[in-house]
Design a protein around this motif. Structure first.
Motif, PDB file in Angstrom:
ATOM      1  N   GLU B  54       3.183  12.264   5.271  1.00 10.15           N
ATOM      2  CA  GLU B  54       4.547  11.721   5.310  1.00 10.15           C
ATOM      3  C   GLU B  54       4.502  10.230   4.966  1.00 10.15           C
ATOM      4  OE1 GLU B  54       7.324  13.405   5.874  1.00 10.15           O
ATOM      5  OE2 GLU B  54       6.206  15.272   6.170  1.00 10.15           O
ATOM      6  N   PRO B  55       5.493   9.745   4.191  1.00 12.83           N
ATOM      7  CA  PRO B  55       5.520   8.309   3.882  1.00 12.83           C
ATOM      8  C   PRO B  55       5.515   7.450   5.150  1.00 12.83           C
ATOM      9  CG  PRO B  55       7.167   9.482   2.583  1.00 12.83           C
ATOM     10  CD  PRO B  55       6.584  10.472   3.546  1.00 12.83           C
ATOM     11  N   GLU B  56       6.190   7.932   6.228  1.00 15.86           N
ATOM     12  CA  GLU B  56       6.235   7.140   7.475  1.00 15.86           C
ATOM     13  C   GLU B  56       4.848   7.036   8.106  1.00 15.86           C
ATOM     14  OE1 GLU B  56       8.683  10.413   8.137  1.00 15.86           O
ATOM     15  OE2 GLU B  56       8.825   9.485   6.179  1.00 15.86           O
ATOM     16  N   GLU B  57       3.972   7.984   7.707  1.00 15.97           N
ATOM     17  CA  GLU B  57       2.614   7.966   8.258  1.00 15.97           C
ATOM     18  C   GLU B  57       1.753   6.973   7.459  1.00 15.97           C
ATOM     19  OE1 GLU B  57      -1.085  11.163   8.757  1.00 15.97           O
ATOM     20  OE2 GLU B  57       0.781  11.768   7.784  1.00 15.97           O
ATOM     21  N   VAL B  58       1.992   6.944   6.157  1.00 10.87           N
ATOM     22  CA  VAL B  58       1.144   6.123   5.265  1.00 10.87           C
ATOM     23  C   VAL B  58       1.567   4.644   5.294  1.00 10.87           C
ATOM     24  CG1 VAL B  58       0.357   5.815   2.879  1.00 10.87           C
ATOM     25  CG2 VAL B  58       0.775   8.113   3.759  1.00 10.87           C
ATOM     26  N   ALA B  59       2.881   4.412   5.220  1.00  8.73           N
ATOM     27  CA  ALA B  59       3.368   3.042   5.043  1.00  8.73           C
ATOM     28  C   ALA B  59       2.869   2.062   6.110  1.00  8.73           C
ATOM     29  CB  ALA B  59       4.894   3.039   4.973  1.00  8.73           C
ATOM     30  N   PRO B  60       2.948   2.406   7.434  1.00  4.22           N
ATOM     31  CA  PRO B  60       2.499   1.418   8.442  1.00  4.22           C
ATOM     32  C   PRO B  60       1.011   1.063   8.294  1.00  4.22           C
ATOM     33  CG  PRO B  60       3.649   3.253   9.492  1.00  4.22           C
ATOM     34  CD  PRO B  60       3.456   3.631   8.070  1.00  4.22           C
ATOM     35  N   GLN B  61       0.206   2.079   7.913  1.00  7.78           N
ATOM     36  CA  GLN B  61      -1.237   1.824   7.780  1.00  7.78           C
ATOM     37  C   GLN B  61      -1.509   0.907   6.575  1.00  7.78           C
ATOM     38  OE1 GLN B  61      -2.549   2.812  10.356  1.00  7.78           O
ATOM     39  NE2 GLN B  61      -1.133   4.448  10.975  1.00  7.78           N
ATOM     40  N   VAL B  62      -0.782   1.179   5.475  1.00 10.67           N
ATOM     41  CA  VAL B  62      -0.942   0.349   4.272  1.00 10.67           C
ATOM     42  C   VAL B  62      -0.496  -1.087   4.571  1.00 10.67           C
ATOM     43  CG1 VAL B  62      -0.017  -0.046   1.951  1.00 10.67           C
ATOM     44  CG2 VAL B  62      -0.772   2.236   2.615  1.00 10.67           C
ATOM     45  N   LEU B  63       0.634  -1.200   5.282  1.00  8.43           N
ATOM     46  CA  LEU B  63       1.147  -2.546   5.601  1.00  8.43           C
ATOM     47  C   LEU B  63       0.183  -3.292   6.508  1.00  8.43           C
ATOM     48  CD1 LEU B  63       4.975  -1.893   6.077  1.00  8.43           C
ATOM     49  CD2 LEU B  63       3.840  -3.103   4.215  1.00  8.43           C
ATOM     50  N   LYS B  64      -0.410  -2.569   7.456  1.00 10.01           N
ATOM     51  CA  LYS B  64      -1.364  -3.183   8.398  1.00 10.01           C
ATOM     52  C   LYS B  64      -2.571  -3.735   7.607  1.00 10.01           C
ATOM     53  CE  LYS B  64      -3.285  -3.370  12.698  1.00 10.01           C
ATOM     54  NZ  LYS B  64      -2.736  -4.051  13.845  1.00 10.01           N
ATOM     55  N   THR B  65      -3.080  -2.905   6.691  1.00 10.46           N
ATOM     56  CA  THR B  65      -4.232  -3.344   5.901  1.00 10.46           C
ATOM     57  C   THR B  65      -3.859  -4.541   5.022  1.00 10.46           C
ATOM     58  OG1 THR B  65      -5.204  -1.151   5.910  1.00 10.46           O
ATOM     59  CG2 THR B  65      -5.886  -2.590   4.117  1.00 10.46           C
ATOM     60  N   LEU B  66      -2.668  -4.465   4.417  1.00  7.12           N
ATOM     61  CA  LEU B  66      -2.215  -5.599   3.584  1.00  7.12           C
ATOM     62  C   LEU B  66      -2.090  -6.864   4.432  1.00  7.12           C
ATOM     63  CD1 LEU B  66       0.563  -4.237   1.189  1.00  7.12           C
ATOM     64  CD2 LEU B  66      -1.540  -5.412   0.552  1.00  7.12           C
ATOM     65  N   TYR B  67      -1.527  -6.705   5.642  1.00  6.86           N
ATOM     66  CA  TYR B  67      -1.353  -7.855   6.543  1.00  6.86           C
ATOM     67  C   TYR B  67      -2.714  -8.461   6.896  1.00  6.86           C
ATOM     68  CZ  TYR B  67      -0.545 -10.421  10.863  1.00  6.86           C
ATOM     69  OH  TYR B  67      -0.543 -11.398  11.825  1.00  6.86           O
ATOM     70  N   ASN B  68      -3.667  -7.592   7.289  1.00  6.95           N
ATOM     71  CA  ASN B  68      -5.007  -8.089   7.653  1.00  6.95           C
ATOM     72  C   ASN B  68      -5.657  -8.816   6.472  1.00  6.95           C
ATOM     73  OD1 ASN B  68      -4.886  -7.027  10.220  1.00  6.95           O
ATOM     74  ND2 ASN B  68      -5.887  -5.098   9.669  1.00  6.95           N
ATOM     75  N   SER B  69      -5.545  -8.211   5.282  1.00 10.92           N
ATOM     76  CA  SER B  69      -6.212  -8.786   4.099  1.00 10.92           C
ATOM     77  C   SER B  69      -5.573 -10.116   3.711  1.00 10.92           C
ATOM     78  CB  SER B  69      -6.099  -7.855   2.899  1.00 10.92           C
ATOM     79  OG  SER B  69      -6.389  -6.561   3.262  1.00 10.92           O
ATOM     80  N   ILE B  70      -4.242 -10.113   3.642  1.00 13.82           N
ATOM     81  CA  ILE B  70      -3.560 -11.320   3.162  1.00 13.82           C
ATOM     82  C   ILE B  70      -3.701 -12.458   4.178  1.00 13.82           C
ATOM     83  CG2 ILE B  70      -1.297 -12.299   2.526  1.00 13.82           C
ATOM     84  CD1 ILE B  70      -0.681  -9.549   1.234  1.00 13.82           C
ATOM     85  N   ALA B 183      -6.307 -19.378  -9.302  1.00 16.58           N
ATOM     86  CA  ALA B 183      -5.642 -18.078  -9.466  1.00 16.58           C
ATOM     87  C   ALA B 183      -6.682 -16.986  -9.702  1.00 16.58           C
ATOM     88  CB  ALA B 183      -4.648 -18.149 -10.620  1.00 16.58           C
ATOM     89  N   SER B 184      -7.699 -17.291 -10.548  1.00 17.70           N
ATOM     90  CA  SER B 184      -8.762 -16.296 -10.793  1.00 17.70           C
ATOM     91  C   SER B 184      -9.516 -16.008  -9.505  1.00 17.70           C
ATOM     92  CB  SER B 184      -9.759 -16.810 -11.829  1.00 17.70           C
ATOM     93  OG  SER B 184      -9.110 -16.966 -13.038  1.00 17.70           O
ATOM     94  N   ALA B 185      -9.822 -17.082  -8.758  1.00 17.74           N
ATOM     95  CA  ALA B 185     -10.562 -16.904  -7.499  1.00 17.74           C
ATOM     96  C   ALA B 185      -9.730 -16.096  -6.515  1.00 17.74           C
ATOM     97  CB  ALA B 185     -10.896 -18.262  -6.899  1.00 17.74           C
ATOM     98  N   SER B 186      -8.420 -16.311  -6.513  1.00 16.30           N
ATOM     99  CA  SER B 186      -7.562 -15.581  -5.580  1.00 16.30           C
ATOM    100  C   SER B 186      -7.512 -14.103  -5.940  1.00 16.30           C
ATOM    101  CB  SER B 186      -6.135 -16.139  -5.607  1.00 16.30           C
ATOM    102  OG  SER B 186      -6.164 -17.481  -5.233  1.00 16.30           O
ATOM    103  N   ARG B 187      -7.512 -13.834  -7.259  1.00 17.41           N
ATOM    104  CA  ARG B 187      -7.473 -12.435  -7.698  1.00 17.41           C
ATOM    105  C   ARG B 187      -8.721 -11.698  -7.187  1.00 17.41           C
ATOM    106  NH1 ARG B 187      -8.020 -10.189 -13.793  1.00 17.41           N
ATOM    107  NH2 ARG B 187      -7.886  -7.995 -13.230  1.00 17.41           N
ATOM    108  N   VAL B 188      -9.879 -12.316  -7.405  1.00 19.08           N
ATOM    109  CA  VAL B 188     -11.124 -11.686  -6.949  1.00 19.08           C
ATOM    110  C   VAL B 188     -11.145 -11.638  -5.422  1.00 19.08           C
ATOM    111  CG1 VAL B 188     -13.644 -11.918  -6.949  1.00 19.08           C
ATOM    112  CG2 VAL B 188     -12.349 -12.500  -9.006  1.00 19.08           C
ATOM    113  N   GLY B 189     -10.744 -12.759  -4.803  1.00 16.96           N
ATOM    114  CA  GLY B 189     -10.798 -12.881  -3.345  1.00 16.96           C
ATOM    115  C   GLY B 189      -9.907 -11.871  -2.640  1.00 16.96           C
ATOM    116  N   LEU B 190      -8.702 -11.668  -3.156  1.00 14.99           N
ATOM    117  CA  LEU B 190      -7.786 -10.727  -2.495  1.00 14.99           C
ATOM    118  C   LEU B 190      -8.264  -9.282  -2.656  1.00 14.99           C
ATOM    119  CD1 LEU B 190      -4.170 -12.055  -2.962  1.00 14.99           C
ATOM    120  CD2 LEU B 190      -5.160 -11.186  -0.860  1.00 14.99           C
ATOM    121  N   GLY B 191      -8.845  -8.979  -3.812  1.00 12.08           N
ATOM    122  CA  GLY B 191      -9.426  -7.649  -4.024  1.00 12.08           C
ATOM    123  C   GLY B 191     -10.540  -7.404  -3.019  1.00 12.08           C
ATOM    124  N   THR B 192     -11.405  -8.431  -2.867  1.00 15.16           N
ATOM    125  CA  THR B 192     -12.499  -8.319  -1.901  1.00 15.16           C
ATOM    126  C   THR B 192     -11.921  -8.183  -0.488  1.00 15.16           C
ATOM    127  OG1 THR B 192     -13.736  -9.800  -3.324  1.00 15.16           O
ATOM    128  CG2 THR B 192     -14.647  -9.456  -1.133  1.00 15.16           C
TER     129      THR B 192
END
Lengths: 237, 256
Positions: B54-70, B183-192
């Motif tokens: 279910e999207p409601e199942e996936v979205a919070p987990q994706v947002l959590k990971t995005l939040y932690n990474s960013i 910007a290049s460093a951020s691209r690599v850094g955010l992927g990592t």
């Protein structure tokens, strides 16, 4: 403006090998002084020493007033518009608001820049427009001494004519004491009152020529003769 | 460009795209071969699992990971900017930054995860963020220091000639000049950061894509492990191709 505005005394400069040896010259008030010499002889280094951007190893430079310099490569900040580039020095000196706007507008129009030119970023502007913006950037600070490094290099005929007209207007209006380093004799000699001819590296002053009262043909003849003489003496001609 | 040149360039572009498609097919072939042994679920099974989520199942987990990474990446970016700026002026800080980079670079994400979870507790939201910050710091710091020293000396001299102070030089020339490299460093850094945050989430978190992967693993749900892994791959690729790559391209044009 009377008296000596800038005096270079017995300057010696070396970058692993000597570049300038015992160079002495002076710039009188309201005068346009040319510095000519073979390519790579040290003209730009001398100009940088005059501007205070480089220190001489020996000798001294005396300046009677503020110095403005225009570099050969324009050196405009690519992420700023021409307006912002012209205004840079004013901002650094705490000048803002109406005074800043007035000065940027006045000096830009003096060198022939329009409002639409000023709204451009350097990459969108022509070589001549960029050079004029670099000139306006130096002029807004109202220097008493102006130093120009190869101001006509890289410009087409139209841009050279337009820049020459702007400079003539500034000299007629303000009598700004100016030093021009150039290897383009046809552009430099109609403008200069006096020239110093430098030897090949390490540069020394080979000759000082007062051009006042000479027509362009005679000026060219005199300076070319001097250059040929020093080149044949040094064995590079 | 001449007609021959255009054709050669088009041929090059077609070959390049074909190479990219081949790489995807290669990975898919390996997956199908591995699933044929019966040890892994096949692509069809995993895609079916994905579609059943279910999207409601996936979205919070994706947002959590995005939040932690960013958040973690932002911390390392901020620290790098401060250290990079000070390194530019103070040799002591330059030495400190270099040594810190070397130490952090030699420490694995696993060690950071275990140490931080042991220190802050499993339920703390901080370990994934701090692990991302610690792991990305050396890369971002090295890139920042090198970006900050890449300013054109001619431009620095030009602003100095009209009265710029050292702070003007930094904000008017050094910082703007470093935008494309940052910007290049951020691209690599955010992927990592995204890839690292899932490791940290697996060890000490109550949510996020990494947490869901390890939860599926603990439940012996191989399809779940692969489905959540596909979510992570889609997230990394989507962020890179749709956001970071266009931003990097735009930043490169900055200095032209």
């Amino acid at each position: 403006m009377a008296g000596v505005m800038l005096e270079v005394s017995s300057v010696y400069k070396s970058f692993s090998e000597p570049v300038l040896v015992d160079v002495s010259l002076h710039l009188n008030g309201g005068e346009v002084l040319g510095i000519v010499g073979p390519n790579g002889c040290g003209k730009t280094t001398l100009l940088r020493i005059m501007a205070g951007l480089e220190s001489p190893d020996k000798g001294s430079v005396r300046r009677e007033g503020k110095v403005g310099i225009v570099f050969q490569e324009d050196r405009l900040l690519p992420w700023k518009t021409l307006w912002e580039n012209v205004a840079l020095g004013l901002k650094y000196h705490g000048i803002r608001g109406e005074e800043l706007t007035k000065r940027v507008r006045d000096y830009s129009s003096m060198v022939g820049l329009t409002d639409s030119d000023l709204s451009l970023h350097p990459r969108k502007a022509s070589g001549g427009t960029r050079r004029k913006a670099a000139l306006a950037r130096a002029l807004v600070l109202e220097p008493e001494i102006l130093l120009l490094d190869e101001p006509f290099t890289g410009l087409d005929v139209k841009a050279r004519t337009s820049l020459r007209e702007a400079l003539n207007w500034i000299w007629d209006e303000y009598g700004l004491s100016t030093v021009i380093v150039s290897h383009q004799l046809e552009e430099l000699l109609p403008l200069a009152d006096r020239v110093y001819v430098l030897t090949p590296k390490p540069a020394r002053v080979a000759e000082e020529i007062d051009l006042r009262g000479m027509d362009l043909e005679r000026r060219l003849e005199r300076v070319k003769e001097a250059l040929l003489r020093i080149l044949s003496r040094s064995g590079t001609g | 460009m001449t007609r021959g040149g255009k054709e050669a360039s088009r041929g090059h572009e077609i070959a390049f795209r074909a190479g990219r498609i081949l790489a995807s097919l290669f990975v898919l072939a390996i997956w199908i071969s591995a699933s044929a042994t019966g040890m892994l679920p096949g692509p069809v099974e995993v895609v079916a699992y994905l579609l059943s989520m279910e999207p409601e199942e996936v979205a919070p987990q994706v947002l959590k990971t995005l939040y932690n990474s960013i958040t973690g990446f932002s911390l390392s970016f901020l620290a790098s900017m401060v250290l990079g700026l000070l390194s530019h002026r103070l040799p002591l800080i330059k030495g400190f930054s270099e040594a810190l980079s070397e130490i952090f670079n030699s420490t694995s994400a696993l060690v950071w995860s275990l140490v931080l979870v042991a220190t802050l507790g499993v339920l703390s939201p901080l370990p994934p963020i701090l692990v991302v910050a610690a792991v990305t710091l050396p890369h971002v710091l090295t890139a920042t220091v090198s970006a900050l020293s890449s300013a054109d000396p001619g431009l620095l001299e030009a602003v100095r000639s009209v009265g710029a102070k050292p702070s003007d030089e930094f904000f008017e020339v050094i910082l703007p000049s470093s935008v494309p490299l940052l910007a290049s460093a951020s691209r690599v850094g955010l992927g990592t950061a995204l890839r690292i945050s899932v490791v940290a989430e697996a060890f000490g978190s109550s949510g996020g894509v990494g947490y869901m992967i390890i939860r599926s693993y603990n439940l012996a749900d191989a399809s779940g492990v692969l489905a959540w892994s596909l979510v992570l791959i889609a997230l990394v690729l989507g962020l890179d191709q749709l956001v970071l790559k266009p931003l990097e391209r735009r930043a490169r044009r900055w200095l032209e």
